[in-house]
Design an enzyme around this catalytic site. Structure first.
Site, mmCIF file in Angstrom:
data_model
loop_
_atom_site.group_PDB
_atom_site.id
_atom_site.type_symbol
_atom_site.label_atom_id
_atom_site.label_comp_id
_atom_site.label_asym_id
_atom_site.label_seq_id
_atom_site.Cartn_x
_atom_site.Cartn_y
_atom_site.Cartn_z
ATOM 1 N N ASP A 1 33.496 36.080 39.964
ATOM 2 C CA ASP A 1 33.851 36.730 38.964
ATOM 3 C C ASP A 1 35.138 37.458 38.601
ATOM 4 O O ASP A 1 35.875 37.516 39.562
ATOM 5 C CB ASP A 1 32.828 38.173 39.161
ATOM 6 C CG ASP A 1 32.872 39.676 38.269
ATOM 7 O OD1 ASP A 1 31.730 39.092 37.575
ATOM 8 O OD2 ASP A 1 33.064 40.554 38.183
ATOM 9 N N GLU B 1 33.870 32.800 36.361
ATOM 10 C CA GLU B 1 33.649 33.552 35.180
ATOM 11 C C GLU B 1 35.118 33.464 34.258
ATOM 12 O O GLU B 1 35.440 34.607 35.537
ATOM 13 C CB GLU B 1 32.622 34.390 36.153
ATOM 14 C CG GLU B 1 31.970 35.300 34.591
ATOM 15 C CD GLU B 1 32.421 36.505 34.131
ATOM 16 O OE1 GLU B 1 31.916 37.293 32.955
ATOM 17 O OE2 GLU B 1 33.582 36.884 35.709
HETATM 18 C C1 GLC Z 1 31.745 40.256 34.711
HETATM 19 C C2 GLC Z 1 30.764 40.622 35.025
HETATM 20 C C3 GLC Z 1 30.126 41.663 34.440
HETATM 21 C C4 GLC Z 1 30.543 42.512 34.468
HETATM 22 C C5 GLC Z 1 32.380 42.598 34.620
HETATM 23 C C6 GLC Z 1 32.811 43.706 35.699
HETATM 24 O O1 GLC Z 1 32.187 39.851 33.635
HETATM 25 O O2 GLC Z 1 29.582 39.090 34.135
HETATM 26 O O3 GLC Z 1 28.402 41.558 33.931
HETATM 27 O O4 GLC Z 1 30.213 44.164 33.667
HETATM 28 O O5 GLC Z 1 32.181 40.989 35.344
HETATM 29 O O6 GLC Z 1 33.018 43.403 37.424
#
Ligand code: GLC
Length: 626
Positions: free
Chosen positions: A285, A327
């Site tokens: 993430d 991500e």
């Molecule tokens: C990523 C997740 C999102 C979250 C962020 C902080 O972007 O997809 O949902 O708010 O990380 O952890």
């Protein structure tokens, strides 16, 4: 490569390995040390780059090796077997299909997850990303992304033991589970955070604390506000300790300090714990934020890549079959920079996603053509997840320079898209909402379910059958792009039956301020069964989606799309291995450049017409195929 560092790596191994060896059986040690033979030097180099200057470097090396060894030893037999096969063979497989959902909204709890196998199999889903099911603080938790403890589930979701059993059951049935490592931060009540505040010296440097505003004031002007609604900047005041703490996301999500090697070791330990639940992949993430450098935006620093590479190497020692998914929702060049064999073999493709929405709003495929022609290539063995919606908002992340090259003002264009998808723009079919609207800059992102953004909500509320048909066709045309572009398609569960935005979250005070909940669907087995009858918009979306997925499964591997001119501004054309795809993403009839007759693989008929109705598309066999 042989240099002093190679020599040093080898010496370090000679000294550290015997201490670990006693924990292993002879066969286990043979396997683990054979892996180390190929990975240790690189791991040493990267750790030396980040931490070689520290007095305790040797201790850190030992700690990292210890974490990897523990991860290996705790790995169960079936996973060790999979680890012996080449990683990620499934990535190349045309039948691989990902989906994402919240465990409670989908199945109720961890134990009941296997009850959804029928649903998963009816769509051919091979990988299921469960949004973070871990223990979270009481109160707000950013949809699970404020993790209090990876080794406990949120109590209403059951126990990790139940989750592990369900993960095993799904695996046996051909569905790999994917879980998140929220590596940039923990919740404010994570044990590490508590220990840090309680003055435990082992945890003192786990986060970025500041006694006053001197450093935050210097850092702040360079930082992008990620959640501007929260007010203030990226730093949160802790009155009871009279300290500021770095919180890029929400005030209760504390950024981890990877300048401290203990943090890396501790995070690696949690990562291997997740791997050993039996997951097929781990979603990394918010990768761009892992390293902070004063005077910069603190995003996409080279060291953030080193951290990921180190985590990958640790996984290579302990659980090599586990795939990493990146991500990163940043500039397209930076998004792609995390997707490589040394970091993550998989990455979300937010540019393709936003470009599909862009094309549907503007009835012009230029952004989409750029996304496919200029920005789709990845190193060999790596793949995009191609999707239309996720649990997050849509941020218009195209490169400003790409827009300028097309003669489009990027700022005005983003404003237009926000107006269009929030439904404010006159004539817009979309019914989304602005997310994190920044009053000063005017920036905003968009929340809303696929079907609501694509016009189904407005058409149904206007009781307009023609607009309803058009919206259904629009949804299906958008699916056709992401299913055949050449990556691995990813579905947000609920979108397969065209679920509309659901505003019931507004009644929950903990969720009301976050309109991303409008598109985090609650699964309904009844609604799904109803849709399988093929009636109504839900049934039409489902039937068409299933047909597209079935066709995809029957094709030889797709790869890098090659865009082809169509002669119509709203129609995308691309050639991908065995097929050529023509998709009219506009509401007007498209008269295309004449082309030779070809076999339409979906309808199983020859097509030589050069006209496409609004949102009509054709999947045509290339010569020599079909
Ligand atoms: C990523 C997740 C999102 C979250 C962020 C902080 O972007 O997809 O949902 O708010 O990380 O952890």
């Amino acid at each position: 490569m042989s240099d002093w560092i190679s020599q040093a790596a080898s010496e370090a191994w000679q000294r550290l390995a015997p201490m670990q060896q006693t924990r292993f059986s002879a066969a286990e040690w043979a396997e683990f040390s054979a892996r180390a033979e190929t990975k240790w030097e690189q791991l040493f180099r990267l750790l030396h780059l980040l931490y070689g200057w520290r007095y305790d470097f040797a201790w850190s090396l030992n700690e990292i090796l210890d974490v990897a060894a523990t991860g290996y030893l705790e790995r169960r037999k079936p996973h060790r077997r999979v680890d012996r096969e080449p990683r990620g063979e499934f990535l190349k497989d045309q039948s691989t299909l990902w989906a994402m959902t919240y465990l409670d909204l989908y199945a109720g709890n961890a134990q009941k997850l296997p009850d959804r196998l029928d649903h998963l199999q009816s769509l051919g889903i091979t990988h299921l990303h469960l949004l973070p099911p871990y223990a979270v603080p009481e109160g707000a938790n950013d949809g699970g992304y404020a993790v209090s403890d990876y080794r406990r589930l949120r109590p209403d979701l059951g126990t990790t033991k139940q989750l592990r059993r369900s993960v095993d059951k799904l695996r046996i049935e051909g569905v790999g589970v994917v879980l998140d490592l929220v590596c940039n931060h923990t919740a404010a009540d994570h044990t590490w955070a508590r220990a840090a505040l309680d003055g435990d010296p082992q945890f003192a440097d786990f986060y970025y604390f500041f006694p006053d505003r001197t450093l935050p004031d210097q850092l702040s002007p360079h930082l992008r506000p990620i959640f501007p609604d929260r007010g203030g900047d990226a730093f949160t005041w802790l009155p009871e300790k009279k300290l500021w703490v770095w919180t890029t996301f929400h005030s209760y999500q504390w950024d981890l300090n990877y300048r401290n090697p203990r943090v890396l070791a501790a995070v690696a330990g949690e990562m291997l714990y997740l791997a050993n639940l039996g997951v097929a992949a781990i979603r990394m993430d918010a990768t761009p934020f892992l390293w902070k450098e004063p005077g910069t935006s603190c995003e996409n620093r080279p060291e953030a890549h080193f951290v990921l590479q180190i985590l990958r190497l640790i996984a290579d020692l302990a659980c090599p079959s586990v795939v990493f998914l990146s991500e990163a929702i940043v500039h397209p060049d930076d998004v792609a920079s995390y997707v490589n064999p040394a970091e993550c073999e998989l990455g979300y493709n937010p540019l393709l996603m936003t470009s599909v929405w862009d094309a549907l709003a503007t009835e012009d495929v230029r952004f989409l053509v750029t996304a496919l022609r200029e920005r789709f290539a990845l190193p060999s063995g790596c793949h995009w997840l191609t999707y239309l919606r996720s649990h997050d908002d849509i941020g218009w992340g195209f490169a400003d320079e790409d827009a300028l090259q097309m003669g489009v003002d990027p700022r005005l264009h983003r404003r237009y898209l926000n107006g269009f998808y929030s439904g404010a723009f006159p004539g817009s079919f979309a019914r989304g909402e602005l997310f994190q609207h920044h009053q000063q800059t005017g920036d905003a992102r968009i929340s809303g379910a696929l079907a609501s953004l694509a016009g189904l909500e407005s058409a149904l509320s206007d009781i307009d059958p023609a607009a309803t048909d058009l919206a259904v066709d629009r949804i299906i045309a958008a699916f056709a792009v992401i299913i055949f572009a050449g990556g691995i398609p990813l579905l947000m569960i609920g979108d397969e039956v065209g679920s509309l935005s659901d505003h019931s979250y507004r009644a929950d005070p903990l969720l009301a301020a976050d309109n991303r909940w409008s598109h985090r669907h609650r699964f309904s087995a009844e609604a799904f069964d109803q849709a399988t009858l093929g009636i109504g918009p839900e049934g039409r979306v489902l039937a068409a989606l299933q047909a597209l997925l079935e066709l995809r499964r029957s094709l030889p591997p797709l790869g890098q799309p090659r865009t082809v001119p169509t002669g119509h501004r709203g129609t995308l054309g691309f050639d991908n291995g065995p097929i050529t795809v023509l998709v009219n993403l506009s509401q007007s009839v498209a008269i295309l450049e004449p082309a030779p007759a070809a076999r339409d693989l979906l309808r199983n008929e020859d097509w030589q017409n050069n006209v496409l109705a609004p949102y009509e598309f054709r999947i045509l066999a290339n010569p020599g195929f079909g």
